[in-house]
Each structure stands twice: as structure tokens, then as C-alpha cells.
Design a protein around this motif. Structure first.
Motif, PDB file in Angstrom:
ATOM      1  N   VAL A  94       0.757  -1.351   0.135  1.00  0.00           N
ATOM      2  CA  VAL A  94      -0.051   0.102   0.010  1.00  0.00           C
ATOM      3  C   VAL A  94       0.991   1.237   0.082  1.00  0.00           C
ATOM      4  O   VAL A  94       0.433   2.113  -0.684  1.00  0.00           O
ATOM      5  N   SER A  95       1.851   1.375   0.884  1.00  0.00           N
ATOM      6  CA  SER A  95       2.974   2.438   1.068  1.00  0.00           C
ATOM      7  C   SER A  95       3.579   2.763  -0.379  1.00  0.00           C
ATOM      8  O   SER A  95       3.452   3.707  -0.780  1.00  0.00           O
ATOM      9  N   HIS A  96       4.071   1.682  -1.223  1.00  0.00           N
ATOM     10  CA  HIS A  96       4.614   1.764  -2.277  1.00  0.00           C
ATOM     11  C   HIS A  96       3.617   2.273  -3.389  1.00  0.00           C
ATOM     12  O   HIS A  96       4.048   3.264  -3.995  1.00  0.00           O
ATOM     13  N   ALA A  97       2.474   1.541  -3.470  1.00  0.00           N
ATOM     14  CA  ALA A  97       1.542   2.297  -4.404  1.00  0.00           C
ATOM     15  C   ALA A  97       1.108   3.768  -4.133  1.00  0.00           C
ATOM     16  O   ALA A  97       1.115   4.699  -5.113  1.00  0.00           O
ATOM     17  N   MET A  98       1.385   3.750  -2.791  1.00  0.00           N
ATOM     18  CA  MET A  98       0.770   5.466  -2.542  1.00  0.00           C
ATOM     19  C   MET A  98       2.042   6.318  -3.094  1.00  0.00           C
ATOM     20  O   MET A  98       1.861   7.717  -3.623  1.00  0.00           O
ATOM     21  N   ALA A  99       3.084   5.976  -2.748  1.00  0.00           N
ATOM     22  CA  ALA A  99       4.486   6.874  -3.166  1.00  0.00           C
ATOM     23  C   ALA A  99       4.382   6.912  -4.716  1.00  0.00           C
ATOM     24  O   ALA A  99       4.727   7.999  -5.204  1.00  0.00           O
ATOM     25  N   LYS A 100       4.359   5.665  -5.492  1.00  0.00           N
ATOM     26  CA  LYS A 100       4.562   5.729  -7.142  1.00  0.00           C
ATOM     27  C   LYS A 100       3.272   6.735  -7.525  1.00  0.00           C
ATOM     28  O   LYS A 100       3.514   7.313  -8.560  1.00  0.00           O
ATOM     29  N   LEU A 101       2.022   6.713  -6.816  1.00  0.00           N
ATOM     30  CA  LEU A 101       1.046   7.456  -7.404  1.00  0.00           C
ATOM     31  C   LEU A 101       0.704   8.879  -7.058  1.00  0.00           C
ATOM     32  O   LEU A 101      -0.155   9.483  -7.020  1.00  0.00           O
ATOM     33  N   ALA A 102       1.545   9.103  -6.109  1.00  0.00           N
ATOM     34  CA  ALA A 102       1.707  10.412  -5.427  1.00  0.00           C
ATOM     35  C   ALA A 102       0.264  10.732  -4.945  1.00  0.00           C
ATOM     36  O   ALA A 102      -0.045  11.764  -4.738  1.00  0.00           O
ATOM     37  N   ALA A 103       0.041   9.605  -4.149  1.00  0.00           N
ATOM     38  CA  ALA A 103      -1.408   9.812  -3.321  1.00  0.00           C
ATOM     39  C   ALA A 103      -1.134  10.247  -1.852  1.00  0.00           C
ATOM     40  O   ALA A 103      -0.025   9.730  -1.285  1.00  0.00           O
ATOM     41  N   ARG A 104      -1.827  11.157  -1.355  1.00  0.00           N
ATOM     42  CA  ARG A 104      -1.598  11.709  -0.045  1.00  0.00           C
ATOM     43  C   ARG A 104      -1.793  10.625   0.918  1.00  0.00           C
ATOM     44  O   ARG A 104      -1.248  10.523   2.128  1.00  0.00           O
ATOM     45  N   ASP A 105      -2.941   9.798   0.739  1.00  0.00           N
ATOM     46  CA  ASP A 105      -3.334   8.850   1.854  1.00  0.00           C
ATOM     47  C   ASP A 105      -4.326   7.712   0.975  1.00  0.00           C
ATOM     48  O   ASP A 105      -4.148   7.775  -0.086  1.00  0.00           O
ATOM     49  N   ARG A 106      -4.779   6.754   1.837  1.00  0.00           N
ATOM     50  CA  ARG A 106      -5.512   5.773   1.319  1.00  0.00           C
ATOM     51  C   ARG A 106      -6.685   6.248   0.629  1.00  0.00           C
ATOM     52  O   ARG A 106      -7.163   5.562  -0.266  1.00  0.00           O
ATOM     53  N   ALA A 107      -7.338   7.479   1.125  1.00  0.00           N
ATOM     54  CA  ALA A 107      -8.516   7.982   0.275  1.00  0.00           C
ATOM     55  C   ALA A 107      -8.194   8.375  -0.826  1.00  0.00           C
ATOM     56  O   ALA A 107      -9.270   8.022  -1.815  1.00  0.00           O
ATOM     57  N   GLN A 108      -7.095   8.772  -1.234  1.00  0.00           N
ATOM     58  CA  GLN A 108      -6.418   9.259  -2.523  1.00  0.00           C
ATOM     59  C   GLN A 108      -6.498   7.805  -3.405  1.00  0.00           C
ATOM     60  O   GLN A 108      -6.659   7.898  -4.675  1.00  0.00           O
ATOM     61  N   LEU A 109      -5.749   6.836  -2.829  1.00  0.00           N
ATOM     62  CA  LEU A 109      -6.002   5.740  -3.550  1.00  0.00           C
ATOM     63  C   LEU A 109      -7.176   5.248  -3.914  1.00  0.00           C
ATOM     64  O   LEU A 109      -7.183   4.626  -5.037  1.00  0.00           O
ATOM     65  N   VAL A 110      -8.053   5.226  -3.173  1.00  0.00           N
ATOM     66  CA  VAL A 110      -9.563   4.717  -3.384  1.00  0.00           C
ATOM     67  C   VAL A 110      -9.924   5.597  -4.544  1.00  0.00           C
ATOM     68  O   VAL A 110     -10.547   4.975  -5.649  1.00  0.00           O
ATOM     69  N   VAL A 111      -9.831   6.926  -4.750  1.00  0.00           N
ATOM     70  CA  VAL A 111     -10.247   7.835  -5.966  1.00  0.00           C
ATOM     71  C   VAL A 111      -9.326   7.357  -6.955  1.00  0.00           C
ATOM     72  O   VAL A 111     -10.155   6.990  -8.123  1.00  0.00           O
ATOM     73  N   ILE A 112      -8.303   6.902  -7.053  1.00  0.00           N
ATOM     74  CA  ILE A 112      -7.466   6.655  -8.218  1.00  0.00           C
ATOM     75  C   ILE A 112      -7.790   5.281  -8.754  1.00  0.00           C
ATOM     76  O   ILE A 112      -7.927   4.955  -9.899  1.00  0.00           O
ATOM     77  N   ALA A 113      -8.212   4.353  -7.786  1.00  0.00           N
ATOM     78  CA  ALA A 113      -8.988   3.166  -8.182  1.00  0.00           C
ATOM     79  C   ALA A 113     -10.025   3.098  -8.986  1.00  0.00           C
ATOM     80  O   ALA A 113     -10.243   2.392  -9.827  1.00  0.00           O
ATOM     81  N   TYR A 114     -10.992   4.235  -8.702  1.00  0.00           N
ATOM     82  CA  TYR A 114     -12.202   4.512  -9.489  1.00  0.00           C
ATOM     83  C   TYR A 114     -11.657   4.980 -10.718  1.00  0.00           C
ATOM     84  O   TYR A 114     -12.147   4.807 -11.760  1.00  0.00           O
ATOM     85  N   GLN A 115     -10.972   5.929 -10.683  1.00  0.00           N
ATOM     86  CA  GLN A 115     -10.528   6.915 -11.642  1.00  0.00           C
ATOM     87  C   GLN A 115     -10.057   6.144 -12.904  1.00  0.00           C
ATOM     88  O   GLN A 115     -10.465   6.328 -14.039  1.00  0.00           O
ATOM     89  N   THR A 116      -9.105   5.065 -12.478  1.00  0.00           N
ATOM     90  CA  THR A 116      -8.491   4.328 -13.690  1.00  0.00           C
ATOM     91  C   THR A 116      -9.171   3.251 -13.958  1.00  0.00           C
ATOM     92  O   THR A 116      -8.939   2.369 -14.931  1.00  0.00           O
ATOM     93  N   GLY A 117     -10.511   2.876 -13.451  1.00  0.00           N
ATOM     94  CA  GLY A 117     -11.440   1.689 -13.763  1.00  0.00           C
ATOM     95  C   GLY A 117     -10.762   0.501 -13.165  1.00  0.00           C
ATOM     96  O   GLY A 117     -11.370  -0.452 -13.359  1.00  0.00           O
ATOM     97  N   LEU A 118     -10.057   0.636 -12.292  1.00  0.00           N
ATOM     98  CA  LEU A 118      -9.473  -0.658 -11.473  1.00  0.00           C
ATOM     99  C   LEU A 118     -10.648  -1.226 -10.688  1.00  0.00           C
ATOM    100  O   LEU A 118     -10.517  -2.472 -10.573  1.00  0.00           O
ATOM    101  N   VAL A 119     -11.621  -0.312 -10.160  1.00  0.00           N
ATOM    102  CA  VAL A 119     -12.618  -0.849  -9.364  1.00  0.00           C
ATOM    103  C   VAL A 119     -14.004  -0.242 -10.227  1.00  0.00           C
ATOM    104  O   VAL A 119     -13.782   1.201 -10.378  1.00  0.00           O
ATOM    105  N   SER A 120     -14.878  -0.891 -10.319  1.00  0.00           N
ATOM    106  CA  SER A 120     -16.012  -0.702 -10.759  1.00  0.00           C
ATOM    107  C   SER A 120     -17.027  -0.340  -9.795  1.00  0.00           C
ATOM    108  O   SER A 120     -17.045  -0.719  -8.717  1.00  0.00           O
ATOM    109  N   PRO A 121     -18.164   0.411 -10.074  1.00  0.00           N
ATOM    110  CA  PRO A 121     -19.188   0.611  -9.087  1.00  0.00           C
ATOM    111  C   PRO A 121     -20.003  -0.668  -8.391  1.00  0.00           C
ATOM    112  O   PRO A 121     -20.298  -0.902  -7.286  1.00  0.00           O
ATOM    113  N   ASP A 122     -19.801  -1.652  -9.326  1.00  0.00           N
ATOM    114  CA  ASP A 122     -20.390  -2.926  -8.882  1.00  0.00           C
ATOM    115  C   ASP A 122     -19.492  -4.052  -8.316  1.00  0.00           C
ATOM    116  O   ASP A 122     -19.871  -5.129  -8.075  1.00  0.00           O
ATOM    117  N   ALA A 123     -18.309  -3.625  -8.144  1.00  0.00           N
ATOM    118  CA  ALA A 123     -17.274  -4.505  -7.728  1.00  0.00           C
ATOM    119  C   ALA A 123     -17.586  -4.924  -6.030  1.00  0.00           C
ATOM    120  O   ALA A 123     -17.949  -4.083  -5.359  1.00  0.00           O
TER     121      ALA A 123
END
Length: 232
Positions: A203-232
């Protein structure tokens, strides 16, 4: 007085700044928080501009930030605080009245660590403050994925998703998807047969590589990129 564990706290209390234009709301929160040994209210603000000033003066651990305030709203204040040098460690917990508030996603993009409905019970609010202070994301169950996915879908640049995720290893993508689904480090470890510590590292590595401030921003990125879909 109460603590999270029921025993005296051995660490410094969580410093909280209350930002809401309604005095009754601030008073209610202060009464609730002041009886907790591990939480202390260090200031109050009636609008976003005051919230930024108080944050600079008091350096709270957590700001309870209302979205709809005069002069400077909670989203603008959140962006100003999270972008200000020396205030990077402050976590913003957005308070919203309605579970259809269109501004919640913008608040997360501005750097908020999570959001909670104003009608949440005392135990839920205290839990939220402690979770946010510990560096985790907090997305109220009643409004989490439906709301985030709804507003992310309008802003997703699908053709850029692969480029954005290219910096991640295959395992980090798996972990990001699970973070996007709201899983904790323990749950991610169980899902992928990893120790919680190893899950935390990914999680920490993903946060650093994606320049995410915290887990909340990782959640946003997961949706933005389509990695997670609304029905997942």
C-alpha cells in the motif's frame, strides 16, 4: 473520562479543530470530544478562511470540516490546508449533511482523508477521528462507493488509465484494487495470502508511486482508472 481502550492514554491526545458555521453543531461536537482522554479540541472556526488560519496556528491532527460554509467553503479550505507547507500531516474529515452531496468527491480530490454524515452517532464520529488520525481513510458506509463512482465516472480519462498504473507492479495493482474496495491491511493480507505488514508495504509503495496523500486518494485513483467498478 473515556479512552478507546478503557485505560489511561500513554500517548499525546489527538488534536482536533472544529470547522462549521453552526455554533450548535460545534458545541455538540466539543461536548462529545472533551470527555475523551485521547482527544482534545484545540480550536474552532466558523468558515473556511478561519479554518485555514486556525490550522496554521494550532497544527491539529484532524480537522472536522463542514463543506458548506460562508466566505471560503470546506473544499477550498481543505485544498489550502493540505497544500500548505508544514501542514502536510493534518488530516481532514469532511462532514456532510446529505448522502448525495455532490461536493464530497471534490473534497477527496482536494486532499480530504474521508467523510462522514453529520447525523452519525457519537461512537461513529469518535471512531472516524481515531481512524483518520492513524492515517487511514474513512468513507462512510452509507455513501462510499456509490457516491465516489458516480462522480468519478464523469471525470475518468479511460485512455490515460494504463499509463497512470504503469508504474505499479502486478501485486501493487491487486492491492490498489482491494484498497479501492475498502479493505484494510489485514483484509488485504488475508485475500492475497500476505502478512498485514507486507500488505501495508505494498500500500505504501502504491501510495508513493501514484503520489497519493493517503488511502482515501488511492480509493479515488482506483475508481478513476477503472481498476474498481461501481459494482465491484
Amino acid at each position: 473520562m473515556n479512552t478507546a481502550s478503557g485505560s489511561p492514554s500513554t500517548t499525546a491526545p489527538i488534536k482536533v479543530l472544529l470547522a462549521d458555521d453552526e455554533k450548535l453543531v460545534r458545541s455538540g461536537f466539543k461536548l462529545l470530544l472533551d470527555v475523551e482522554d485521547d482527544i482534545t479540541v484545540v480550536g474552532e472556526a466558523t468558515n473556511g478562511a478561519e479554518a485555514v488560519e486556525r490550522a496554521r496556528a494550532t497544527h491539529p491532527d484532524v480537522v472536522l470540516m463542514d463543506i458548506r460554509m460562508p466566505k471560503v467553503d470546506g473544499i477550498q479550505a481543505t485544498a489550502q490546508i493540505t497544500e500548505m507547507r508544514g501542514l502536510e500531516s493534518i488530516r481532514i474529515l469532511i462532514l456532510t449533511t446529505y448522502d448525495t452531496d455532490a461536493y464530497v468527491f471534490e473534497a477527496l480530490q482536494a486532499g480530504a482523508s474521508g467523510f462522514l454524515l453529520k447525523d452519525a452517532g457519537p461512537a461513529e464520529l469518535l471512531h472516524a477521528i481515531r481512524v483518520i488520525a492513524a492515517g487511514e481513510a474513512l468513507l462512510a458506509p452509507r455513501i462510499t462507493r456509490r457516491l465516489i463512482s458516480q462522480f468519478t465516472a464523469r471525470r475518468t480519462a479511460a485512455n490515460a488509465a494504463e499509463d497512470r498504473l504503469a508504474v505499479l507492479t502486478a501485486r501493487e495493482r491487486e492491492v490498489l484494487a482491494l484498497v479501492g474496495r475498502g479493505l484494510s491491511n489485514d483484509e488485504i493480507g488475508a485475500e492475497l495470502f500476505l502478512s498485514p505488514a507486507t500488505a501495508r508495504t505494498h500500500v505504501s509503495h502504491a501510495m508513493a508511486k501514484l503520489a497519493a496523500r493517503d488511502r482515501a486518494q488511492l480509493v479515488v485513483i482506483a475508481y478513476q482508472t477503472g481498476l474498481v467498478s461501481p459494482d465491484a
